[in-house]
Design a protein around this motif. Structure first.
Motif, mmCIF file in Angstrom:
data_model
loop_
_atom_site.group_PDB
_atom_site.id
_atom_site.type_symbol
_atom_site.label_atom_id
_atom_site.label_comp_id
_atom_site.label_asym_id
_atom_site.label_seq_id
_atom_site.Cartn_x
_atom_site.Cartn_y
_atom_site.Cartn_z
ATOM 1 N N UNK A 286 0.839 -1.193 0.000
ATOM 2 C CA UNK A 286 0.000 0.000 0.000
ATOM 3 C C UNK A 286 0.877 1.247 0.000
ATOM 4 N N UNK A 287 0.562 2.176 -0.904
ATOM 5 C CA UNK A 287 1.207 3.487 -0.925
ATOM 6 C C UNK A 287 0.216 4.507 -0.381
ATOM 7 N N UNK A 288 0.697 5.355 0.534
ATOM 8 C CA UNK A 288 -0.159 6.332 1.212
ATOM 9 C C UNK A 288 0.462 7.716 1.062
ATOM 10 N N UNK A 289 -0.383 8.704 0.832
ATOM 11 C CA UNK A 289 0.116 10.072 0.737
ATOM 12 C C UNK A 289 0.870 10.447 2.010
ATOM 13 N N UNK A 290 2.075 10.995 1.807
ATOM 14 C CA UNK A 290 2.882 11.454 2.928
ATOM 15 C C UNK A 290 3.776 10.405 3.539
ATOM 16 N N UNK A 291 3.611 9.142 3.159
ATOM 17 C CA UNK A 291 4.401 8.067 3.750
ATOM 18 C C UNK A 291 5.636 7.779 2.899
ATOM 19 N N UNK A 292 6.817 7.945 3.479
ATOM 20 C CA UNK A 292 8.066 7.670 2.768
ATOM 21 C C UNK A 292 8.390 6.187 2.886
ATOM 22 N N UNK A 293 7.551 5.384 2.265
ATOM 23 C CA UNK A 293 7.702 3.946 2.319
ATOM 24 C C UNK A 293 6.428 3.277 1.858
ATOM 25 N N UNK A 294 6.321 1.976 2.101
ATOM 26 C CA UNK A 294 5.120 1.218 1.763
ATOM 27 C C UNK A 294 4.676 0.421 2.980
ATOM 28 N N UNK A 295 3.381 0.177 3.045
ATOM 29 C CA UNK A 295 2.816 -0.645 4.102
ATOM 30 C C UNK A 295 2.482 -2.001 3.504
ATOM 31 N N UNK A 296 2.954 -3.051 4.142
ATOM 32 C CA UNK A 296 2.650 -4.412 3.695
ATOM 33 C C UNK A 296 1.561 -4.990 4.586
ATOM 34 N N UNK A 300 -5.384 -13.019 4.603
ATOM 35 C CA UNK A 300 -5.748 -14.402 4.888
ATOM 36 C C UNK A 300 -6.737 -14.850 3.823
ATOM 37 N N UNK A 301 -6.288 -15.662 2.871
ATOM 38 C CA UNK A 301 -7.130 -16.061 1.754
ATOM 39 C C UNK A 301 -8.232 -17.044 2.146
ATOM 40 N N UNK A 302 -8.171 -17.556 3.353
ATOM 41 C CA UNK A 302 -9.252 -18.443 3.789
ATOM 42 C C UNK A 302 -10.529 -17.672 4.088
ATOM 43 N N UNK A 303 -10.381 -16.401 4.501
ATOM 44 C CA UNK A 303 -11.577 -15.605 4.805
ATOM 45 C C UNK A 303 -11.507 -14.176 4.279
ATOM 46 N N UNK A 304 -10.384 -13.822 3.599
ATOM 47 C CA UNK A 304 -10.282 -12.513 2.968
ATOM 48 C C UNK A 304 -10.001 -11.356 3.900
ATOM 49 N N UNK A 305 -9.520 -11.614 5.101
ATOM 50 C CA UNK A 305 -9.264 -10.532 6.045
ATOM 51 C C UNK A 305 -7.847 -9.975 5.883
ATOM 52 N N UNK A 306 -7.688 -8.703 6.248
ATOM 53 C CA UNK A 306 -6.416 -7.995 6.126
ATOM 54 C C UNK A 306 -5.881 -7.630 7.499
ATOM 55 N N UNK A 307 -4.552 -7.605 7.611
ATOM 56 C CA UNK A 307 -3.908 -7.153 8.846
ATOM 57 C C UNK A 307 -2.560 -6.549 8.492
ATOM 58 N N UNK A 308 -2.146 -5.559 9.258
ATOM 59 C CA UNK A 308 -0.870 -4.894 8.996
ATOM 60 C C UNK A 308 0.285 -5.819 9.342
ATOM 61 N N UNK A 309 1.207 -5.983 8.418
ATOM 62 C CA UNK A 309 2.367 -6.839 8.645
ATOM 63 C C UNK A 309 3.605 -6.021 8.961
#
Length: 439
Positions: A286-296, A300-309
């Motif tokens: 993920x690229x976010x305005x103002x962030x000097x980097x990326x968020x990974x 979870x493909x078993x239920x489609x949920x997201x979590x910050x790594x």
């Protein structure tokens, strides 16, 4: 609707203005099998052949031309045989990637905001800033050169809202369109697209600001996958697109908030500018305005949920990615930061390329993989690639924060609806071009 027509009239006036100074983000796209990489900056399209380790010369028919205005969308097809570029010159150019020859140029009535290629490579869809999606039939182009100037046909439309992103589902059954009015529409892609797409599968509703980008998290075990979206509300969301069900919401704005803690709250904007799934389908960058980097994010493909790594910082000055790209056959995440122009700056454009390896071995744990930004010499293609994609103009790093602020303002102006006081609305209606023509 009247408000949208007012804004469209203003854009039409801007098209005829000689002092127009729009700002557009640099874009990047990678061949699905990591054969080539393309970037777009302003009206220029640059391509590097990773397999041959050489720059690519784009070819157009005699009398044809390259783009002559800002490029707003680029994309490779799922099988890598086709590439599409489009933008403010109202041209949609379709390229064959084996020769990088432009096989078709389609004229749009309005400026193009998004493009997509069907998984079988038979159709190209593009959307304009008035909310209309068109389709071009490419079947038989290789056999019949006389059909090279095929026309576009309307396939679907949003209600007078700028379409920000357009994608085909991994199984090719749906075409998904997102707009600035918080909506994501999942439409069944028909067997006869030229007759129109009349069956809506679902709407994915939940974003509270404009939807800026779409992607899919999927794997061989989960071929349809899950739809992932990012927006101006600083969230990344996952969806079951069959039913339009929201599965997960990840607040990525909180990860970028500390970087701009010295600013006034009303000046802080952490809109998601780009999302990209990695080769194994289980991670979302993920690229976010103002962030000097990326968020990974982990998916979870078993239920489609997201979590910050993990949040991966990008060194080398104020490098704030404007676009991300990856391929199916490598563990590289390609990033580009740049803008088409800056007021008061002599350089025609600013552009920087970085590559993140998602499978570097950790220095502390040899059995673990740790995302790491590659040095210039480690990037596939090395100095040749950087010279081709970044250009030969040396850019002062102090201009990068200025460019980031310019991009933030441009994105806000384009995708945030203007709110006018009631007393001004009637006056603006009287000045609309369509009213003037009737008089």
């Amino acid at each position: 609707m009247e408000e949208i027509m007012d804004e469209e009239d203003n854009r039409n006036n801007d098209d005829n203005s000689s002092n127009r100074n729009d700002v557009a983000p640099a874009l990047i796209a990678v061949h699905p099998f990591h054969i080539s990489v393309a970037v777009a900056i302003a009206s220029e399209l640059r391509v590097f052949d990773l397999k041959g380790n050489c720059s690519v010369t784009l070819k157009v028919d005699s009398g044809g031309s390259l783009h002559h205005d800002l490029i707003r969308a680029i994309q490779f097809g799922a099988n890598g045989k086709l590439f599409v570029s489009a933008g403010d010159d109202k041209l949609v150019k379709i390229w064959k990637t084996d020769s990088w020859h432009c096989i078709n140029t389609v004229n749009s009535e309005k400026r193009v905001s998004a493009v997509a290629i069907s998984n079988d490579g038979h159709y190209v869809c593009f959307a304009d800033k008035f909310g209309v999606v068109y389709v071009v039939d490419l079947q038989g182009l290789d056999e019949d050169k006389s059909l090279i100037n095929r026309k576009a046909t309307t396939i679907l439309a949003h209600y007078c809202s700028i379409i920000t992103s357009l994608e085909f589902s991994p199984d090719g059954k749906f075409v998904i369109s997102a707009d600035r009015d918080h909506k994501i529409r999942v439409t069944v892609f028909p067997k006869k697209p030229l007759a129109g797409a009349h069956e809506i599968q679902s709407f994915c509703l939940g974003h509270t600001e404009f939807v800026s980008c779409l992607a899919f998290a999927y794997s061989p075990d989960c071929p349809r996958g899950y739809l992932v979206s990012g927006g101006g509300d600083s969230t990344v969301r996952s969806w079951d697109m069959t039913f339009g069900t929201l599965l997960s919401t990840c607040e990525v704005g909180t990860e970028a908030g500390s970087l701009e803690s010295n600013k006034r709250e009303e000046d802080i904007c952490h809109a998601v500018t780009c999302i990209c799934t990695t080769s194994n389908g289980t991670s979302v960058a993920v690229a976010v305005q103002g962030l000097q980097g990326v968020i990974l994010l982990n998916c979870d493909l078993s239920n489609g949920t997201l979590s910050t790594a993990k949040v991966v910082p990008i060194g080398g000055g104020a490098f704030i990615p404007t676009c991300l790209a990856s391929s199916l056959s490598s563990d590289f995440l390609w990033m580009v930061f740049g803008v088409s122009s800056l007021s008061g700056v002599d350089s025609p454009s600013l552009l920087g390329v970085r590559v993140l390896s998602l499978s570097k071995k950790s220095a502390t744990d040899a059995t673990a993989d740790e995302p790491m930004v590659l040095e210039d010499k480690e990037i596939p293609g090395g100095a040749k690639l950087l010279e081709k994609l970044q250009g030969s103009v040396s850019i002062e790093e102090k201009l990068f924060p200025v460019a980031a602020e310019a991009m933030k303002a441009a994105m806000r102006n384009l995708l945030t609806k203007k709110q006018y006081p009631a007393e001004n609305r009637e006056f603006r209606k009287r000045g609309r071009n369509d009213r003037k023509f009737k008089q």
